[in-house]
Motif scaffolding. Structure first.
Motif, PDB file in Angstrom:
ATOM      1  N   GLN A  42       4.802   8.042  -3.564  1.00  0.00           N
ATOM      2  CA  GLN A  42       5.432   8.855  -2.859  1.00  0.00           C
ATOM      3  C   GLN A  42       5.707   8.397  -0.788  1.00  0.00           C
ATOM      4  N   PRO A  43       6.675   7.987  -0.564  1.00  0.00           N
ATOM      5  CA  PRO A  43       6.035   7.053   0.973  1.00  0.00           C
ATOM      6  C   PRO A  43       4.988   8.225   1.844  1.00  0.00           C
ATOM      7  N   TYR A  44       5.015   7.151   2.511  1.00  0.00           N
ATOM      8  CA  TYR A  44       2.889   7.675   3.148  1.00  0.00           C
ATOM      9  C   TYR A  44       3.389   6.865   4.692  1.00  0.00           C
ATOM     10  N   GLU A  45       2.208   7.277   5.644  1.00  0.00           N
ATOM     11  CA  GLU A  45       2.208   6.746   6.391  1.00  0.00           C
ATOM     12  C   GLU A  45       0.822   5.979   6.451  1.00  0.00           C
ATOM     13  N   ARG A  46       0.481   4.995   7.419  1.00  0.00           N
ATOM     14  CA  ARG A  46      -0.699   3.583   6.727  1.00  0.00           C
ATOM     15  C   ARG A  46      -1.691   4.470   8.047  1.00  0.00           C
ATOM     16  N   PRO A  47      -1.522   4.974   9.250  1.00  0.00           N
ATOM     17  CA  PRO A  47      -2.840   4.788  10.236  1.00  0.00           C
ATOM     18  C   PRO A  47      -3.941   5.709   9.809  1.00  0.00           C
ATOM     19  N   PRO A  48      -3.779   7.431   8.752  1.00  0.00           N
ATOM     20  CA  PRO A  48      -5.088   7.450   8.010  1.00  0.00           C
ATOM     21  C   PRO A  48      -5.705   6.614   6.832  1.00  0.00           C
ATOM     22  N   LEU A  49      -5.072   5.576   6.553  1.00  0.00           N
ATOM     23  CA  LEU A  49      -5.726   4.925   5.150  1.00  0.00           C
ATOM     24  C   LEU A  49      -7.085   4.404   6.511  1.00  0.00           C
ATOM     25  N   TYR A 104      25.248  -2.029  -3.587  1.00  0.00           N
ATOM     26  CA  TYR A 104      24.945  -1.353  -1.887  1.00  0.00           C
ATOM     27  C   TYR A 104      26.470  -1.494  -1.644  1.00  0.00           C
ATOM     28  N   ASP A 105      26.510  -0.438  -0.662  1.00  0.00           N
ATOM     29  CA  ASP A 105      27.628  -0.778   0.692  1.00  0.00           C
ATOM     30  C   ASP A 105      26.833  -1.128   1.683  1.00  0.00           C
ATOM     31  N   LYS A 106      25.895  -0.425   2.094  1.00  0.00           N
ATOM     32  CA  LYS A 106      24.693  -1.057   3.846  1.00  0.00           C
ATOM     33  C   LYS A 106      22.849  -0.838   3.009  1.00  0.00           C
ATOM     34  N   LEU A 107      22.365  -1.953   3.217  1.00  0.00           N
ATOM     35  CA  LEU A 107      21.027  -2.173   2.536  1.00  0.00           C
ATOM     36  C   LEU A 107      20.214  -2.255   3.450  1.00  0.00           C
ATOM     37  N   LEU A 108      18.959  -1.914   3.667  1.00  0.00           N
ATOM     38  CA  LEU A 108      17.829  -2.006   4.552  1.00  0.00           C
ATOM     39  C   LEU A 108      16.875  -2.411   3.332  1.00  0.00           C
ATOM     40  N   LEU A 109      16.712  -3.213   4.251  1.00  0.00           N
ATOM     41  CA  LEU A 109      15.059  -4.191   3.867  1.00  0.00           C
ATOM     42  C   LEU A 109      13.837  -3.699   5.145  1.00  0.00           C
ATOM     43  N   ALA A 110      13.509  -2.714   4.530  1.00  0.00           N
ATOM     44  CA  ALA A 110      12.377  -1.957   5.231  1.00  0.00           C
ATOM     45  C   ALA A 110      10.754  -2.226   3.962  1.00  0.00           C
ATOM     46  N   THR A 111      10.855  -4.142   3.908  1.00  0.00           N
ATOM     47  CA  THR A 111       9.350  -4.208   3.258  1.00  0.00           C
ATOM     48  C   THR A 111       8.320  -4.431   3.392  1.00  0.00           C
ATOM     49  N   GLY A 112       7.608  -3.999   5.024  1.00  0.00           N
ATOM     50  CA  GLY A 112       6.524  -3.818   5.768  1.00  0.00           C
ATOM     51  C   GLY A 112       5.635  -5.305   5.510  1.00  0.00           C
ATOM     52  N   ALA A 113       4.417  -5.470   5.573  1.00  0.00           N
ATOM     53  CA  ALA A 113       3.762  -6.312   5.641  1.00  0.00           C
ATOM     54  C   ALA A 113       2.742  -6.493   4.775  1.00  0.00           C
ATOM     55  N   GLU A 114       2.258  -7.340   4.711  1.00  0.00           N
ATOM     56  CA  GLU A 114       1.034  -7.296   3.139  1.00  0.00           C
ATOM     57  C   GLU A 114      -0.095  -8.117   4.495  1.00  0.00           C
ATOM     58  N   LEU A 131      -6.985  -3.861   3.044  1.00  0.00           N
ATOM     59  CA  LEU A 131      -6.626  -2.031   3.826  1.00  0.00           C
ATOM     60  C   LEU A 131      -5.612  -2.147   3.750  1.00  0.00           C
ATOM     61  N   ARG A 132      -4.434  -2.032   2.787  1.00  0.00           N
ATOM     62  CA  ARG A 132      -3.017  -2.390   3.365  1.00  0.00           C
ATOM     63  C   ARG A 132      -2.471  -0.642   2.735  1.00  0.00           C
ATOM     64  N   ARG A 133      -2.992  -0.381   1.679  1.00  0.00           N
ATOM     65  CA  ARG A 133      -2.514   0.218   0.402  1.00  0.00           C
ATOM     66  C   ARG A 133      -3.011   2.149   0.148  1.00  0.00           C
ATOM     67  N   LEU A 134      -2.417   2.808   0.323  1.00  0.00           N
ATOM     68  CA  LEU A 134      -2.549   3.841  -0.253  1.00  0.00           C
ATOM     69  C   LEU A 134      -3.844   4.059  -1.341  1.00  0.00           C
ATOM     70  N   ASP A 138      -7.902   4.804  -1.346  1.00  0.00           N
ATOM     71  CA  ASP A 138      -8.567   5.162  -2.320  1.00  0.00           C
ATOM     72  C   ASP A 138      -9.662   5.118  -2.962  1.00  0.00           C
ATOM     73  N   ARG A 139     -10.289   3.717  -2.745  1.00  0.00           N
ATOM     74  CA  ARG A 139     -11.200   2.595  -3.362  1.00  0.00           C
ATOM     75  C   ARG A 139     -11.964   2.486  -2.155  1.00  0.00           C
ATOM     76  N   LEU A 140     -11.437   1.908  -1.128  1.00  0.00           N
ATOM     77  CA  LEU A 140     -12.606   1.937   0.590  1.00  0.00           C
ATOM     78  C   LEU A 140     -12.873   3.020   0.386  1.00  0.00           C
ATOM     79  N   ARG A 141     -13.202   4.554   0.403  1.00  0.00           N
ATOM     80  CA  ARG A 141     -13.452   5.209   0.719  1.00  0.00           C
ATOM     81  C   ARG A 141     -14.497   5.949  -0.012  1.00  0.00           C
ATOM     82  N   GLN A 142     -14.727   4.885  -1.168  1.00  0.00           N
ATOM     83  CA  GLN A 142     -15.127   5.475  -2.230  1.00  0.00           C
ATOM     84  C   GLN A 142     -16.706   4.318  -2.371  1.00  0.00           C
ATOM     85  N   VAL A 143     -16.299   3.509  -1.860  1.00  0.00           N
ATOM     86  CA  VAL A 143     -17.006   2.659  -1.705  1.00  0.00           C
ATOM     87  C   VAL A 143     -18.030   2.615  -0.382  1.00  0.00           C
ATOM     88  N   LEU A 144     -16.982   3.264   0.708  1.00  0.00           N
ATOM     89  CA  LEU A 144     -18.132   3.201   1.941  1.00  0.00           C
ATOM     90  C   LEU A 144     -18.967   4.445   1.697  1.00  0.00           C
TER      91      LEU A 144
END
Length: 427
Positions: A42-49, A104-114, A131-134, A138-144
Motif C-alpha cells: 500500500q502507499p508509503y512514505e519514502r524518507p524512512p527508507l 476516467y473523467d479526471k486523471l492524476l499522474l503521480a508516477t514518481g521517479a526511478e 534505494l527507491r522502493r520499500l 527491506d533488502r538493504l537493511r539486511q545487507v547493512l
C-alpha cells in the motif's frame, strides 16, 4: 456512499497519490476514486527508507501513509501490483498490465521517479543496490546488518542526500564505507562547494572514506557476486556491496506515449504542468516527483523530488481536479538526518543560481543557518541543528525583498525583522 457519477483515477501509489485520494474524499467528492500502484505494498512514505527504517529505528508498518483499512472505509479502490501500461486520452481510459481498462473523467499522474542506473560493466552482479522502493530498503537493511557483523565493505556511487544518508546508516551498523563522487564536495549541485566540506568532515569523523573527482567505471566480481569496484582514474576499491545513488529520473513514459507535454532537461524534465498542476490535457493532472510545475513564486518551471512536494502537491492536484482555484506556490522544503546532524532546507538555489552564501551561527559546531542569495535576495535557507526557524526562513524567501547580508548573518538580529521591508521615511 459512492454514486459513480464521475470517476477519478490516480496512477501512482506513493505519498502524492495517497494524499490526493484522501483530499478528494475530504473535499466531499462522492464519485469513484481509483488508486493504481505498481508495487504490491500500500502507499508509503519514502524518507524512512534512507532514515529511520533503514537505521532499524522504525518498524516497517510505520512507513505507510494510511492504516490498511482506511482505503475500504474511504471507498478508495486500490489496484496494487499492477502497472498502467497505456493512457488513452481520446477514450479517457487507462489500461493495466493485465488488460483491464478503466475509464476516467479526471486523471492524476503521480508516477514518481526511478533511480538512475550505472551504465558500466558489472551492474548485474549480486550485491549491486538501488534505494527507491520499500523492497529496496527491506533488502538493504539486511545487507547493512550483515556488513556490520562481518566488517564488510560498502561502496556508494554518489554523495547526494541518499548516498550520505545510507553512508550514515551503514556506519551505524559498523560497515566500512567508501563514497565515490565526481564532484569536489558532497551535495555539490544542491548546496554548492561552500558548504560541502562540512559534510565531508562530518562523515570522515564517523569513518567514511571519500574519493572525489572520480566515477565508477566497472564493478568486478567472482561467481556472480561483487568483489571490488574500479574508478575512471584507474584505482580499485574492495567491496562486498555497491549502492548506486546517482540521482533519479522522472517516470514520464506513460505521459510521453500519451502525447502530453514534457518539460525540458533544464527544468528537470518531468511532465509539464501549470500552477494548478494541470497538464497540456485539461482532464489530466500531475503531482509529486514527476511533475515539472510552473511555480508562481519563483517565476519558473521546477521539478522537486522531495517528501514535502508529494505531501502538498497531491492534495493541491486533487483540489484542482475538483475545479477549485489552485495556485501551487509552496516553498520547496526537505529535511535530512545524518548521525547527530539534522537539517531542514527551504527554497530553490541550484548551483550557479546564487551569488553569495551567508552563514549565521557556528559552522564549526554544526549549529548554523546558511542562506543563498542573489542580488541580496534570499533564494534558500538551510538550518543545521537549529530549530523552529523554517517559517521565518520561508518568509524571507517569499518576500523577495533585498536584505542586508551583514544583518542576515548576525544571530542577534531576529530573522522576523528581516522578512519585512523597512518602513519608508516618516512612517
Amino acid at each position: 456512499m459512492v454514486d459513480g457519477h464521475q470517476t477519478f483515477v490516480i496512477v501512482g501509489g506513493g505519498l502524492a497519490g495517497a494524499k490526493a485520494a484522501e483530499t478528494l474524499r475530504a473535499e466531499g467528492f462522492t464519485g469513484r476514486v481509483i488508486l493504481i500502484g505498481d508495487e504490491g505494498d500500500q502507499p508509503y512514505e519514502r524518507p524512512p527508507l534512507s532514515k529511520g527504517y533503514l537505521l532499524g529505528k522504525e518498524e516497517r508498518d510505520g512507513v505507510f501513509v494510511h492504516e490498511p483499512a482506511w482505503y475500504a472505509q474511504a471507498d478508495v479502490e486500490l489496484h496494487l501490483g499492477q502497472p498502467v501500461v497505456a493512457v488513452d486520452r481520446a477514450g479517457k481510459s487507462v489500461r493495466l498490465g493485465d488488460g483491464t481498462v478503466l475509464h476516467y473523467d479526471k486523471l492524476l499522474l503521480a508516477t514518481g521517479a526511478e533511480p538512475r542506473r550505472l551504465d558500466i560493466p558489472g551492474t548485474g552482479l549480486a550485491g549491486v543496490h538501488h534505494l527507491r522502493r520499500l523492497a529496496h530498503a527491506d533488502r538493504l537493511r539486511q545487507v547493512l546488518r550483515t556488513l556490520g557483523r562481518e566488517n564488510g565493505r560498502l561502496v556508494i556511487a554518489g554523495a547526494g542526500w541518499i548516498g550520505l544518508e545510507v553512508a550514515a546508516a551503514a556506519r551505524g551498523y559498523g560497515a566500512e564505507v567508501t563514497v565515490i563522487e565526481p564532484e569536489t564536495t558532497p551535495l555539490y549541485q544542491v548546496i554548492g562547494p561552500e558548504l560541502g566540506q562540512i559534510f565531508t568532515d562530518l562523515h570522515q569523523e564517523h569513518g567514511v572514506a571519500f574519493r572525489f573527482g572520480a566515477r565508477l567505471s566497472e564493478i568486478t566480481g567472482q561467481d556472480g557476486v561483487v568483489l571490488a569496484v574500479r574508478t575512471d582514474d584507474g584505482e580499485e576499491y574492495p567491496a562486498h556491496d555497491v549502492l548506486a545513488a546517482i540521482g533519479a529520473a522522472p517516470r514520464t513514459a506513460l505521459a510521453e506515449a500519451a502525447g502530453l507535454a514534457l518539460a525540458d532537461r533544464a527544468h528537470g524534465g518531468g511532465i509539464a504542468v501549470d500552477a494548478s498542476l494541470r497538464t497540456s490535457d485539461p482532464d489530466v493532472y500531475a503531482a509529486g516527483d514527476v511533475a515539472a510545475a510552473h511555480h508562481p513564486l519563483l517565476g519558473s518551471r521546477i521539478r522537486v523530488e522531495h517528501w514535502a512536494n508529494a505531501l502538498n502537491g497531491g492534495p493541491a492536484a486533487a483540489r484542482s481536479m475538483l475545479g477549485q482555484d489552485v495556485s501551487y506556490d509552496r516553498v520547496p522544503y526537505f529535511f535530512s538526518d545524518q548521525y547527530d546532524l539534522g537539517l531542514e532546507y527551504s527554497g530553490w538555489a541550484p548551483a550557479g543560481s546564487y551569488d553569495q552564501v551567508v552563514l549565521r551561527g557556528d559552522a564549526g559546531k554544526r549549529e548554523f543557518i546558511a542562506f543563498w542569495l542573489k542580488d541580496r535576495r534570499v533564494l534558500a535557507g538551510m538550518n543545521v541543528n537549529v530549530w523552529d526557524v523554517t517559517a521565518p526562513i520561508q518568509e524571507l524567501i517569499r518576500s523577495g525583498e533585498p536584505v542586508d547580508p551583514e544583518a542576515l548573518g548576525d544571530p542577534s538580529v531576529p530573522l522576523t525583522s528581516l522578512a519585512s521591508p523597512p518602513a519608508a521615511p516618516g512612517e
